[in-house]
Design a protein around this motif. Structure first.
Motif, short mmCIF file in Angstrom:
data_model
loop_
_atom_site.label_atom_id
_atom_site.label_comp_id
_atom_site.label_asym_id
_atom_site.label_seq_id
_atom_site.Cartn_x
_atom_site.Cartn_y
_atom_site.Cartn_z
N PHE A 43 0.83 -1.21 0.00
CA PHE A 43 0.00 0.00 0.00
C PHE A 43 0.86 1.26 0.00
CE2 PHE A 43 -3.49 -2.65 2.11
CZ PHE A 43 -4.12 -2.87 0.90
N ILE A 44 1.95 1.24 0.77
CA ILE A 44 2.84 2.42 0.82
C ILE A 44 3.45 2.67 -0.56
CG2 ILE A 44 5.06 3.23 1.68
CD1 ILE A 44 4.37 2.00 4.38
N TYR A 45 3.92 1.62 -1.20
CA TYR A 45 4.59 1.77 -2.50
C TYR A 45 3.62 2.31 -3.55
CZ TYR A 45 7.36 0.60 -6.62
OH TYR A 45 8.05 0.66 -7.80
N GLY A 61 -0.16 20.25 -2.95
CA GLY A 61 0.69 19.98 -1.80
C GLY A 61 0.62 18.52 -1.40
N HIS A 62 1.60 18.09 -0.60
CA HIS A 62 1.67 16.68 -0.23
C HIS A 62 0.43 16.24 0.55
CE1 HIS A 62 3.57 12.86 0.72
NE2 HIS A 62 3.22 13.03 1.98
N LEU A 63 -0.06 17.07 1.45
CA LEU A 63 -1.22 16.71 2.26
C LEU A 63 -2.45 16.52 1.39
CD1 LEU A 63 -2.62 16.32 4.99
CD2 LEU A 63 -2.91 18.81 5.11
N LEU A 64 -2.72 17.47 0.50
CA LEU A 64 -3.90 17.37 -0.37
C LEU A 64 -3.77 16.20 -1.33
CD1 LEU A 64 -4.60 21.13 -1.23
CD2 LEU A 64 -5.89 19.64 0.31
N ALA A 65 -2.58 15.98 -1.86
CA ALA A 65 -2.38 14.86 -2.79
C ALA A 65 -2.60 13.52 -2.10
CB ALA A 65 -0.98 14.93 -3.39
N PHE A 159 -1.54 4.93 5.06
CA PHE A 159 -2.06 6.30 5.04
C PHE A 159 -1.29 7.20 5.99
CE2 PHE A 159 -5.11 9.36 6.95
CZ PHE A 159 -5.24 10.19 5.86
N ILE A 160 -1.05 6.71 7.21
CA ILE A 160 -0.29 7.49 8.18
C ILE A 160 1.15 7.70 7.69
CG2 ILE A 160 0.57 7.55 10.55
CD1 ILE A 160 -2.43 7.98 10.29
N PHE A 161 1.74 6.67 7.08
CA PHE A 161 3.11 6.78 6.57
C PHE A 161 3.20 7.87 5.51
CE2 PHE A 161 6.44 5.85 3.55
CZ PHE A 161 7.51 5.50 4.35
N ASN A 162 2.32 7.82 4.50
CA ASN A 162 2.39 8.80 3.43
C ASN A 162 2.01 10.20 3.90
OD1 ASN A 162 3.04 7.46 0.73
ND2 ASN A 162 1.49 6.07 1.54
N LEU A 163 1.17 10.27 4.93
CA LEU A 163 0.77 11.57 5.45
C LEU A 163 1.90 12.24 6.20
CD1 LEU A 163 -1.96 13.10 5.29
CD2 LEU A 163 -2.43 12.29 7.61
N THR A 164 2.72 11.45 6.89
CA THR A 164 3.81 12.00 7.71
C THR A 164 5.17 11.59 7.16
OG1 THR A 164 3.73 10.07 9.18
CG2 THR A 164 2.33 11.93 9.76
N GLN A 169 11.11 10.75 7.40
CA GLN A 169 12.42 10.87 6.76
C GLN A 169 13.42 11.52 7.70
OE1 GLN A 169 11.41 12.96 3.16
NE2 GLN A 169 11.22 11.08 1.95
N ARG A 170 13.00 12.55 8.42
CA ARG A 170 13.90 13.18 9.39
C ARG A 170 14.24 12.23 10.53
NH1 ARG A 170 10.32 17.58 8.37
NH2 ARG A 170 9.17 17.10 10.29
N PHE A 171 13.24 11.42 10.95
CA PHE A 171 13.46 10.45 12.01
C PHE A 171 14.49 9.40 11.59
CE2 PHE A 171 12.27 6.35 13.95
CZ PHE A 171 12.46 6.65 15.29
N VAL A 172 14.34 8.88 10.38
CA VAL A 172 15.27 7.86 9.87
C VAL A 172 16.65 8.47 9.64
CG1 VAL A 172 15.75 6.31 7.94
CG2 VAL A 172 13.43 6.45 8.87
N HIS A 173 16.69 9.70 9.15
CA HIS A 173 17.98 10.34 8.88
C HIS A 173 18.79 10.52 10.17
CE1 HIS A 173 20.87 12.77 6.73
NE2 HIS A 173 20.78 13.71 7.64
#
Length: 352
Positions: A43-45, A61-65, A159-164, A169-173
């Motif tokens: 689903f994420i992919y 924007g990312h949120l609307l998309a 859904f939560i992954f793509n929303l945030t 990305q900052r957390f993983v970095h």
């Protein structure tokens, strides 16, 4: 001893393969959540690809998309079930009438059925086996409900992954700047590599489902089956489930076939499903998977058989990307040979 260990740790390959071993151990201990993890990755992919496409073409924007993609997906899902369920319920309601017509046409069937039921009820082993079958059926229904719950949960996680995604990305970095960055960086690279390969396989599976749906609808049209659009939608969505989807799709197909055409049409539909499934299993699936991963068709075919025995139904999806992933890990370069350019033969000019 310590200097040699230090030199080994400083070697990039040591950290790389240590990260691989740790990921394999984590996957083994978390194998109970394998279905949830794989559905979430799928689903994420797919959603991430759709979101990026909408951001690029519609300049949203990312949120609307993200909200738009998931609303469209839910709308398609609800519309599909709204089209499938009512006609199927209607056909099930007509099933007793179809059975009565069959008995009136062939009265000997009623007599044979009564004798068979009488013999079965007097057989103790049959009664014992029927209890076992009933218990296993209840267990399969519970697993089906658990599977639906897993899919819903994976959809929510994606859904939560793509929303945030930016926050994640900052957390993983942050791990790449930690004390064990030499270990976390190759772990991230390995995970990303597997997800990319797995995503390619999922895209191929969607293509296979589309081809199967076209072939099934064409065959059902030749058999004069009604509600082709509804049956096509059902076949496509159920085709996303390896092996079990074919068996589940037989339920609505055989019910509608029996109500509209009797036993002969049921046999024709079963023969059609078997032919399409054989075409998928022994030609379409191995060939397209081989093209997607650059694996030889023979290797892909053997991989599908072995992985299905090891991992069950999920092996048909996970087996090929796992082989391609480990070949990439061990730096095995699979390059499809290019045909040499064709140069037309030069003819000697005639001397006038």
């Amino acid at each position: 001893m310590l200097p040699s260990l230090k030199r080994a740790w400083q070697n990039p390959l040591t950290a790389y393969y240590l990260a691989l071993v740790l990921l394999i151990m984590i996957a083994w201990f978390a194998r109970g959540f394998l279905s949830l993890a794989l559905f979430t990755i799928i689903f994420i992919y797919l959603a991430n690809a759709a979101v990026m496409g909408i951001e690029r073409h519609l300049h949203l924007g990312h949120l609307l998309a993200t909200l738009l993609v998931y609303l469209i997906f839910l709308g398609i899902l609800v519309a599909a079930f709204a089209q499938i369920i009512p006609p199927l319920v209607s056909e099930v309601e007509n099933l007793p009438h179809a059975v009565d017509q069959l008995i009136q046409t062939y009265p000997q069937l009623e007599t044979s059925a009564k004798k068979l039921i009488k013999n079965l009820t007097q057989n103790a082993s049959v009664i014992s086996n029927s209890k076992t079958l009933f218990t296993s059926g209840i267990g399969k229904l519970s697993r089906l409900s658990s599977g639906v719950e897993t899919i819903v949960l994976a959809f929510f996680f994606s859904f939560i992954f793509n929303l945030t995604k930016a926050q994640l990305q900052r957390f993983v970095h942050a791990f790449t700047k930690s004390r064990f960055a030499k270990l976390f960086v190759p772990m991230g690279d390995l995970i990303l590599s597997f997800v990319q390969i797995f995503g390619t396989v999922i895209e191929t599976q969607l293509l296979i489902c589309s081809i199967n749906t076209v072939l099934m609808v064409l065959g059902l049209w030749i058999l004069h089956m009604p509600s082709l659009l509804i049956l096509g939608i059902a076949v496509f969505f159920l085709g996303l489930i390896p092996v079990a989807g074919v068996l589940i799709s037989l339920i609505p197909l055989t019910i509608i076939a029996f109500v509209t055409g009797g036993v002969l049409r049921v046999l024709e539909v079963i023969a059609l499903v078997i032919l399409v499934h054989l075409f998928e299993s022994y030609f379409l699936h191995p060939r397209l998977m081989a093209n997607a991963t650059n694996l030889p068709i023979f290797v892909t075919f053997i991989t599908l058989i072995v992985s299905e025995q090891i991992f069950g139904t999920w092996g048909l999806i996970v087996g090929v990307p796992l082989v391609a992933f480990f070949l990439k890990v061990f730096d095995v370069q699979l390059v499809t040979p290019k045909r040499p350019p064709h140069h037309p033969k030069k003819t000697n000019p005639t001397v006038e």
